[in-house]
Design an enzyme around this catalytic site. Structure first.
Site, PDB file in Angstrom:
ATOM      1  N   GLY A  97       0.248   2.225  -5.547  1.00 32.43           N
ATOM      2  CA  GLY A  97       1.089   1.943  -6.693  1.00 32.43           C
ATOM      3  C   GLY A  97       2.259   1.018  -6.388  1.00 32.43           C
ATOM      4  O   GLY A  97       3.082   0.752  -7.261  1.00 32.43           O
ATOM      5  N   TYR A 126      -9.879  -3.726  -9.890  1.00 34.68           N
ATOM      6  CA  TYR A 126     -10.622  -4.968  -9.635  1.00 34.68           C
ATOM      7  C   TYR A 126     -10.888  -5.732 -10.929  1.00 34.68           C
ATOM      8  O   TYR A 126     -10.774  -6.956 -10.969  1.00 34.68           O
ATOM      9  CB  TYR A 126     -11.941  -4.674  -8.913  1.00 34.68           C
ATOM     10  CG  TYR A 126     -11.765  -4.020  -7.558  1.00 34.68           C
ATOM     11  CD1 TYR A 126     -10.743  -4.411  -6.694  1.00 34.68           C
ATOM     12  CD2 TYR A 126     -12.605  -3.005  -7.138  1.00 34.68           C
ATOM     13  CE1 TYR A 126     -10.584  -3.809  -5.460  1.00 34.68           C
ATOM     14  CE2 TYR A 126     -12.454  -2.405  -5.893  1.00 34.68           C
ATOM     15  CZ  TYR A 126     -11.444  -2.813  -5.068  1.00 34.68           C
ATOM     16  OH  TYR A 126     -11.276  -2.230  -3.842  1.00 34.68           O
ATOM     17  N   VAL A 164      -5.524   1.647   1.127  1.00 34.17           N
ATOM     18  CA  VAL A 164      -4.078   1.850   1.154  1.00 34.17           C
ATOM     19  C   VAL A 164      -3.855   3.355   1.270  1.00 34.17           C
ATOM     20  O   VAL A 164      -4.491   4.141   0.549  1.00 34.17           O
ATOM     21  CB  VAL A 164      -3.411   1.317  -0.134  1.00 34.17           C
ATOM     22  CG1 VAL A 164      -1.909   1.575  -0.124  1.00 34.17           C
ATOM     23  CG2 VAL A 164      -3.704  -0.168  -0.315  1.00 34.17           C
ATOM     24  N   ASN A 172     -15.209   5.764  -8.415  1.00 37.72           N
ATOM     25  CA  ASN A 172     -13.831   5.381  -8.129  1.00 37.72           C
ATOM     26  C   ASN A 172     -13.279   4.519  -9.274  1.00 37.72           C
ATOM     27  O   ASN A 172     -13.104   3.310  -9.141  1.00 37.72           O
ATOM     28  CB  ASN A 172     -13.756   4.649  -6.785  1.00 37.72           C
ATOM     29  CG  ASN A 172     -12.349   4.514  -6.277  1.00 37.72           C
ATOM     30  OD1 ASN A 172     -11.376   4.695  -7.011  1.00 37.72           O
ATOM     31  ND2 ASN A 172     -12.227   4.180  -5.004  1.00 37.72           N
ATOM     32  N   TYR A 220     -11.439   9.736   2.119  1.00 39.25           N
ATOM     33  CA  TYR A 220     -11.214   9.497   0.690  1.00 39.25           C
ATOM     34  C   TYR A 220     -12.546   9.357  -0.060  1.00 39.25           C
ATOM     35  O   TYR A 220     -12.696   9.846  -1.176  1.00 39.25           O
ATOM     36  CB  TYR A 220     -10.360   8.240   0.503  1.00 39.25           C
ATOM     37  CG  TYR A 220     -10.159   7.866  -0.936  1.00 39.25           C
ATOM     38  CD1 TYR A 220      -9.255   8.571  -1.736  1.00 39.25           C
ATOM     39  CD2 TYR A 220     -10.877   6.820  -1.516  1.00 39.25           C
ATOM     40  CE1 TYR A 220      -9.072   8.244  -3.072  1.00 39.25           C
ATOM     41  CE2 TYR A 220     -10.697   6.489  -2.851  1.00 39.25           C
ATOM     42  CZ  TYR A 220      -9.796   7.200  -3.620  1.00 39.25           C
ATOM     43  OH  TYR A 220      -9.629   6.877  -4.940  1.00 39.25           O
ATOM     44  N   GLU A 221     -13.508   8.679   0.566  1.00 41.02           N
ATOM     45  CA  GLU A 221     -14.807   8.449  -0.063  1.00 41.02           C
ATOM     46  C   GLU A 221     -15.777   9.605   0.143  1.00 41.02           C
ATOM     47  O   GLU A 221     -16.941   9.507  -0.216  1.00 41.02           O
ATOM     48  CB  GLU A 221     -15.413   7.140   0.468  1.00 41.02           C
ATOM     49  CG  GLU A 221     -14.625   5.920   0.039  1.00 41.02           C
ATOM     50  CD  GLU A 221     -15.188   4.614   0.568  1.00 41.02           C
ATOM     51  OE1 GLU A 221     -16.040   4.631   1.491  1.00 41.02           O
ATOM     52  OE2 GLU A 221     -14.773   3.565   0.044  1.00 41.02           O
ATOM     53  N   ILE A 247       0.495  -3.012  -2.797  1.00 41.62           N
ATOM     54  CA  ILE A 247       0.030  -3.372  -1.453  1.00 41.62           C
ATOM     55  C   ILE A 247      -1.432  -3.802  -1.481  1.00 41.62           C
ATOM     56  O   ILE A 247      -1.809  -4.796  -0.856  1.00 41.62           O
ATOM     57  CB  ILE A 247       0.262  -2.204  -0.478  1.00 41.62           C
ATOM     58  CG1 ILE A 247       1.774  -1.927  -0.372  1.00 41.62           C
ATOM     59  CG2 ILE A 247      -0.335  -2.503   0.892  1.00 41.62           C
ATOM     60  CD1 ILE A 247       2.114  -0.589   0.248  1.00 41.62           C
ATOM     61  N   GLY A 248      -2.270  -3.076  -2.213  1.00 38.22           N
ATOM     62  CA  GLY A 248      -3.678  -3.458  -2.330  1.00 38.22           C
ATOM     63  C   GLY A 248      -3.829  -4.836  -2.950  1.00 38.22           C
ATOM     64  O   GLY A 248      -4.627  -5.655  -2.490  1.00 38.22           O
ATOM     65  N   GLU A 290     -15.462  -5.566   3.303  1.00 44.94           N
ATOM     66  CA  GLU A 290     -16.132  -4.299   3.626  1.00 44.94           C
ATOM     67  C   GLU A 290     -15.267  -3.107   3.248  1.00 44.94           C
ATOM     68  O   GLU A 290     -15.751  -2.152   2.647  1.00 44.94           O
ATOM     69  CB  GLU A 290     -16.473  -4.257   5.120  1.00 44.94           C
ATOM     70  CG  GLU A 290     -17.139  -2.979   5.574  1.00 44.94           C
ATOM     71  CD  GLU A 290     -18.523  -2.758   4.996  1.00 44.94           C
ATOM     72  OE1 GLU A 290     -18.963  -1.599   4.964  1.00 44.94           O
ATOM     73  OE2 GLU A 290     -19.186  -3.727   4.571  1.00 44.94           O
TER      74      GLU A 290
END
Length: 162
Positions: A96, A134, A90, A127, A28-29, A99-100, A86
């Site tokens: 959505g 956040y 998800v 991101n 993903y990153e 969960i995060g 770290e």
């Protein structure tokens, strides 16, 4: 989806699943080429005698859908330990669903119970969804700090300077 989200600490038997999540976040990153972790290195670091980090798994019903790896750091300014996140990842198809947020709330509870003075993490500057998530939780972005890193070769090079 009506399945219940549960969060639990990992065990050594979870090493293959943890590694799958690490590969998922790295992909993903756009950093999959940097993953050199192995099941053995994870078992040693997360469960061995010199354990240096902890890991949580989140499940939607019986399906593993997210993970978080964290460890303690220390703040000289407040004279107390902190909790450093770290990784939090998800699976894309399960985003959505809250969960995060459930994982972050769980981690904040750990930080509170362990009397941590800080709970910190970083996000990649591109991101935007994570950054907004956040910020919506009330996390403060520390813009005046820059991350510095020595990789294993850099550590060896600097250690030899003495």
């Amino acid at each position: 989806m009506n399945a219940e989200v549960t969060i639990r600490e990992t065990t050594p038997e979870d090493a293959p699943l943890i590694l799958d999540f690490i590969r998922g976040i790295a992909e993903y990153e756009k950093l999959a080429h940097e993953v050199v972790a192995t099941e053995e290195s994870l078992r040693d670091s997360l469960f061995g005698p010199d354990r240096c980090a902890e890991c949580l798994l989140a499940f939607l019903g019986d399906e593993p859908v997210a993970y978080a790896i964290f460890f303690h750091n220390f703040s000289t300014f407040i004279g107390r330990r902190g909790l450093y996140l770290e990784d939090l990842f998800v699976k894309p198809e399960r985003r959505g669903l809250g969960i995060g947020k459930r994982l972050l709330v769980h981690l904040a509870g750990i930080a509170r119970d362990r009397k941590c003075g800080r709970f910190e993490w970083v996000a990649l500057d591109w991101n935007e969804s994570a950054i907004n998530f956040y910020k919506n939780l009330g996390a403060e972005m520390k813009q005046e700090w820059e991350l510095f890193r020595l990789d294993e070769a850099g550590i060896a090079r600097v250690a030899e300077m003495g």
